[in-house]
Scaffold this motif. Structure first.
Motif, PDB file in Angstrom:
ATOM      1  N   THR A 108       0.830  -1.202   0.000  1.00 51.72           N
ATOM      2  CA  THR A 108       0.000   0.000   0.000  1.00 51.72           C
ATOM      3  C   THR A 108       0.865   1.253   0.000  1.00 51.72           C
ATOM      4  O   THR A 108       0.591   2.208  -0.737  1.00 51.72           O
ATOM      5  CB  THR A 108      -0.937   0.007   1.231  1.00 51.72           C
ATOM      6  OG1 THR A 108      -1.704  -1.211   1.225  1.00 51.72           O
ATOM      7  CG2 THR A 108      -1.863   1.197   1.219  1.00 51.72           C
ATOM      8  N   VAL A 109       1.929   1.247   0.786  1.00 45.68           N
ATOM      9  CA  VAL A 109       2.854   2.380   0.829  1.00 45.68           C
ATOM     10  C   VAL A 109       3.541   2.545  -0.527  1.00 45.68           C
ATOM     11  O   VAL A 109       3.688   3.667  -1.029  1.00 45.68           O
ATOM     12  CB  VAL A 109       3.879   2.208   1.968  1.00 45.68           C
ATOM     13  CG1 VAL A 109       4.991   3.235   1.875  1.00 45.68           C
ATOM     14  CG2 VAL A 109       3.185   2.288   3.319  1.00 45.68           C
ATOM     15  N   ALA A 110       3.939   1.438  -1.139  1.00 48.47           N
ATOM     16  CA  ALA A 110       4.571   1.505  -2.464  1.00 48.47           C
ATOM     17  C   ALA A 110       3.602   2.094  -3.483  1.00 48.47           C
ATOM     18  O   ALA A 110       3.979   2.934  -4.302  1.00 48.47           O
ATOM     19  CB  ALA A 110       5.036   0.123  -2.902  1.00 48.47           C
ATOM     20  N   ALA A 111       2.347   1.663  -3.447  1.00 50.24           N
ATOM     21  CA  ALA A 111       1.343   2.177  -4.375  1.00 50.24           C
ATOM     22  C   ALA A 111       1.107   3.669  -4.168  1.00 50.24           C
ATOM     23  O   ALA A 111       0.966   4.426  -5.126  1.00 50.24           O
ATOM     24  CB  ALA A 111       0.032   1.410  -4.235  1.00 50.24           C
ATOM     25  N   SER A 112       1.078   4.098  -2.908  1.00 46.76           N
ATOM     26  CA  SER A 112       0.851   5.524  -2.638  1.00 46.76           C
ATOM     27  C   SER A 112       2.009   6.377  -3.136  1.00 46.76           C
ATOM     28  O   SER A 112       1.823   7.537  -3.474  1.00 46.76           O
ATOM     29  CB  SER A 112       0.614   5.760  -1.152  1.00 46.76           C
ATOM     30  OG  SER A 112       1.813   5.635  -0.421  1.00 46.76           O
ATOM     31  N   GLY A 113       3.194   5.794  -3.195  1.00 45.04           N
ATOM     32  CA  GLY A 113       4.358   6.508  -3.696  1.00 45.04           C
ATOM     33  C   GLY A 113       4.544   6.392  -5.203  1.00 45.04           C
ATOM     34  O   GLY A 113       5.516   6.904  -5.748  1.00 45.04           O
ATOM     35  N   GLY A 114       3.635   5.666  -5.853  1.00 39.90           N
ATOM     36  CA  GLY A 114       3.734   5.514  -7.302  1.00 39.90           C
ATOM     37  C   GLY A 114       4.715   4.442  -7.734  1.00 39.90           C
ATOM     38  O   GLY A 114       5.134   4.416  -8.888  1.00 39.90           O
ATOM     39  N   ASN A 115       5.079   3.541  -6.815  1.00 44.64           N
ATOM     40  CA  ASN A 115       6.042   2.486  -7.113  1.00 44.64           C
ATOM     41  C   ASN A 115       5.348   1.132  -7.244  1.00 44.64           C
ATOM     42  O   ASN A 115       4.284   0.912  -6.680  1.00 44.64           O
ATOM     43  CB  ASN A 115       7.090   2.392  -5.996  1.00 44.64           C
ATOM     44  CG  ASN A 115       7.832   3.695  -5.816  1.00 44.64           C
ATOM     45  OD1 ASN A 115       8.274   4.313  -6.771  1.00 44.64           O
ATOM     46  ND2 ASN A 115       7.934   4.152  -4.586  1.00 44.64           N
ATOM     47  N   ASP A 116       5.984   0.211  -7.954  1.00 43.64           N
ATOM     48  CA  ASP A 116       5.476  -1.151  -8.055  1.00 43.64           C
ATOM     49  C   ASP A 116       5.905  -1.944  -6.824  1.00 43.64           C
ATOM     50  O   ASP A 116       6.849  -1.563  -6.119  1.00 43.64           O
ATOM     51  CB  ASP A 116       6.006  -1.842  -9.316  1.00 43.64           C
ATOM     52  CG  ASP A 116       5.311  -1.333 -10.571  1.00 43.64           C
ATOM     53  OD1 ASP A 116       4.157  -0.871 -10.466  1.00 43.64           O
ATOM     54  OD2 ASP A 116       5.913  -1.404 -11.643  1.00 43.64           O
ATOM     55  N   TYR A 117       5.219  -3.055  -6.583  1.00 42.94           N
ATOM     56  CA  TYR A 117       5.548  -3.920  -5.450  1.00 42.94           C
ATOM     57  C   TYR A 117       5.267  -5.361  -5.847  1.00 42.94           C
ATOM     58  O   TYR A 117       4.274  -5.638  -6.517  1.00 42.94           O
ATOM     59  CB  TYR A 117       4.706  -3.559  -4.211  1.00 42.94           C
ATOM     60  CG  TYR A 117       5.076  -4.346  -2.991  1.00 42.94           C
ATOM     61  CD1 TYR A 117       6.138  -3.957  -2.193  1.00 42.94           C
ATOM     62  CD2 TYR A 117       4.399  -5.507  -2.648  1.00 42.94           C
ATOM     63  CE1 TYR A 117       6.506  -4.689  -1.076  1.00 42.94           C
ATOM     64  CE2 TYR A 117       4.753  -6.242  -1.537  1.00 42.94           C
ATOM     65  CZ  TYR A 117       5.802  -5.833  -0.754  1.00 42.94           C
ATOM     66  OH  TYR A 117       6.166  -6.560   0.347  1.00 42.94           O
ATOM     67  N   SER A 118       6.150  -6.268  -5.435  1.00 45.66           N
ATOM     68  CA  SER A 118       5.944  -7.703  -5.667  1.00 45.66           C
ATOM     69  C   SER A 118       5.873  -8.407  -4.325  1.00 45.66           C
ATOM     70  O   SER A 118       6.814  -8.331  -3.529  1.00 45.66           O
ATOM     71  CB  SER A 118       7.091  -8.285  -6.488  1.00 45.66           C
ATOM     72  OG  SER A 118       7.069  -7.769  -7.789  1.00 45.66           O
ATOM     73  N   TYR A 119       4.757  -9.095  -4.093  1.00 41.70           N
ATOM     74  CA  TYR A 119       4.599  -9.845  -2.855  1.00 41.70           C
ATOM     75  C   TYR A 119       5.503 -11.072  -2.865  1.00 41.70           C
ATOM     76  O   TYR A 119       5.658 -11.717  -3.897  1.00 41.70           O
ATOM     77  CB  TYR A 119       3.156 -10.340  -2.706  1.00 41.70           C
ATOM     78  CG  TYR A 119       2.164  -9.286  -2.309  1.00 41.70           C
ATOM     79  CD1 TYR A 119       1.979  -8.956  -0.979  1.00 41.70           C
ATOM     80  CD2 TYR A 119       1.388  -8.643  -3.262  1.00 41.70           C
ATOM     81  CE1 TYR A 119       1.041  -8.008  -0.598  1.00 41.70           C
ATOM     82  CE2 TYR A 119       0.452  -7.692  -2.893  1.00 41.70           C
ATOM     83  CZ  TYR A 119       0.285  -7.379  -1.562  1.00 41.70           C
ATOM     84  OH  TYR A 119      -0.643  -6.445  -1.188  1.00 41.70           O
TER      85      TYR A 119
END
Length: 127
Positions: A108-119
């Motif tokens: 969620t933090v990555a998304a708010s910063g405009g970054n991608d994230y891989s679980y």
């Protein structure tokens, strides 16, 4: 006048908001073991309007489906061992739940910063 058609691209702020909802929204549906519903709905609605939201919704959806599979496997383990698997499964479920919450917050933090994230430990069913 605002155009709310499905073909209207999302603004940067809207993209980040819906990408965050794809991750954090699962906590609401997770109470009913349907954490996959929130990212699934967001993916279906926004996949053609924003590649960023699509990537986050797919990542969250794959993670939630993976968690469902891991939970089913834990239940099968308990069943096959006639309940003795509880001694192993319960501590793993507690640790897994805490870890899942942490990675959902990180996503969620990555998304708010405009970054991608891989679980981590995610089976990629949907691409």
């Amino acid at each position: 006048m605002l155009d709310w058609t499905m073909s209207t691209p999302l603004s940067g702020s809207e993209e980040r908001t819906w990408a965050m909802v794809a991750h954090i929204g699962v906590l609401i549906a997770a109470w009913l073991a349907m954490g996959f519903l929130c990212p699934l709905i967001i993916w279906l609605v926004f996949r053609d309007r924003s590649d960023f939201v699509r990537r986050h919704a797919v990542e969250s959806l794959n993670f939630q489906i993976s968690l469902l599979i891991y939970s089913a496997l834990a239940a099968v383990l308990i069943f096959i061992t006639f309940g003795l698997g509880v001694l192993i499964v319960v501590p793993l479920v507690v640790i897994g739940a805490i870890a899942a919450l942490v990675v959902i917050i990180l996503a969620t933090v990555a998304a708010s910063g405009g970054n991608d994230y891989s679980y981590p430990l995610t089976i990629r069913f949907i691409r």
